[in-house]
Design a protein around this motif. Structure first.
Motif, mmCIF file in Angstrom:
data_model
loop_
_atom_site.group_PDB
_atom_site.id
_atom_site.type_symbol
_atom_site.label_atom_id
_atom_site.label_comp_id
_atom_site.label_asym_id
_atom_site.label_seq_id
_atom_site.Cartn_x
_atom_site.Cartn_y
_atom_site.Cartn_z
ATOM 1 N N PRO A 12 -4.557 14.184 -0.116
ATOM 2 C CA PRO A 12 -4.205 13.979 1.296
ATOM 3 C C PRO A 12 -5.095 14.713 2.295
ATOM 4 N N ASN A 16 -6.902 12.619 5.182
ATOM 5 C CA ASN A 16 -6.625 12.955 6.586
ATOM 6 C C ASN A 16 -7.881 13.328 7.359
ATOM 7 N N TYR A 39 -4.819 2.542 -2.470
ATOM 8 C CA TYR A 39 -4.435 3.459 -1.394
ATOM 9 C C TYR A 39 -2.927 3.549 -1.471
ATOM 10 N N THR A 40 -2.405 4.749 -1.680
ATOM 11 C CA THR A 40 -0.984 4.830 -1.994
ATOM 12 C C THR A 40 -0.426 6.196 -1.589
ATOM 13 N N ARG A 41 0.827 6.381 -1.846
ATOM 14 C CA ARG A 41 1.476 7.655 -1.512
ATOM 15 C C ARG A 41 2.401 8.030 -2.668
ATOM 16 N N GLY A 70 0.826 13.148 2.421
ATOM 17 C CA GLY A 70 0.079 12.051 3.037
ATOM 18 C C GLY A 70 -0.360 11.053 1.990
ATOM 19 N N THR A 71 -1.135 10.078 2.450
ATOM 20 C CA THR A 71 -1.625 9.054 1.525
ATOM 21 C C THR A 71 -2.761 9.608 0.669
#
Ligand code: GDP
Length: 139
Positions: A12, A16, A39-41, A70-71
């Protein structure tokens, strides 16, 4: 998964900071082929399971909170000697100790928020890749 593959996450902090593109470029320039990517979380349960090996460590809670903050980008990478060569490319866990030219030297800010994950063995690469990807998502 065969032993010419490894698993990575762009964490993350690096997502970010806008460093997905820069890190993927370093991965490509080092000769890795991306065979799966998303792209994931992570959910809290995902992060606790993924890092279960560290559950007794004092930083476990902090690590889980960071990884769900975050992702992320998760990917499976292919190259001869993938696990060892990718560990070399990412550099030491603590960016203060990471060699010049490594991803962590360029983009990590601390031992916890260190930009990327790289599997530490062929066995874990297979487990971690399967944690994130179904067979039909790997090309
Ligand atoms: P790696 O294989 O280089 O990623 O390092 P480890 O397997 O030892 O640790 C897994 C991850 O836990 C690291 O990449 C860091 O994100 C985190 N971590 C390791 N040591 C520390 C620490 O002392 N403090 C914190 N907050 N996180 C840590």
């Amino acid at each position: 998964m065969s032993s010419n593959r490894t698993f990575t996450m762009i964490k993350p902090d690096a997502v970010n900071a806008g460093n997905i593109g820069n890190i993927l470029q370093m991965i490509n320039e080092a000769g890795f082929k991306i065979v799966a990517m998303k792209y994931t979380r992570l959910s809290k349960q995902d992060a606790q399971a993924f890092y279960a090996v560290h559950s007794a460590r004092p930083f476990f809670g902090e690590l889980v909170e960071f990884m769900i903050s975050g992702t992320i980008v998760a990917a499976i990478l292919e190259k001869d000697n993938a696990v060892a060569d990718f560990r070399t490319l990412i550099g030491a866990t603590n960016p203060a100790e990471a060699a010049e030219g490594t991803i962590r030297k360029a983009y990590a800010s601390s031992i916890g928020e260190n930009a990327v994950h790289g599997s530490d063995s062929d066995e874990n690469a297979a487990i971690e890749g399967a944690f994130h990807f179904a067979g039909r998502e790997i090309y």
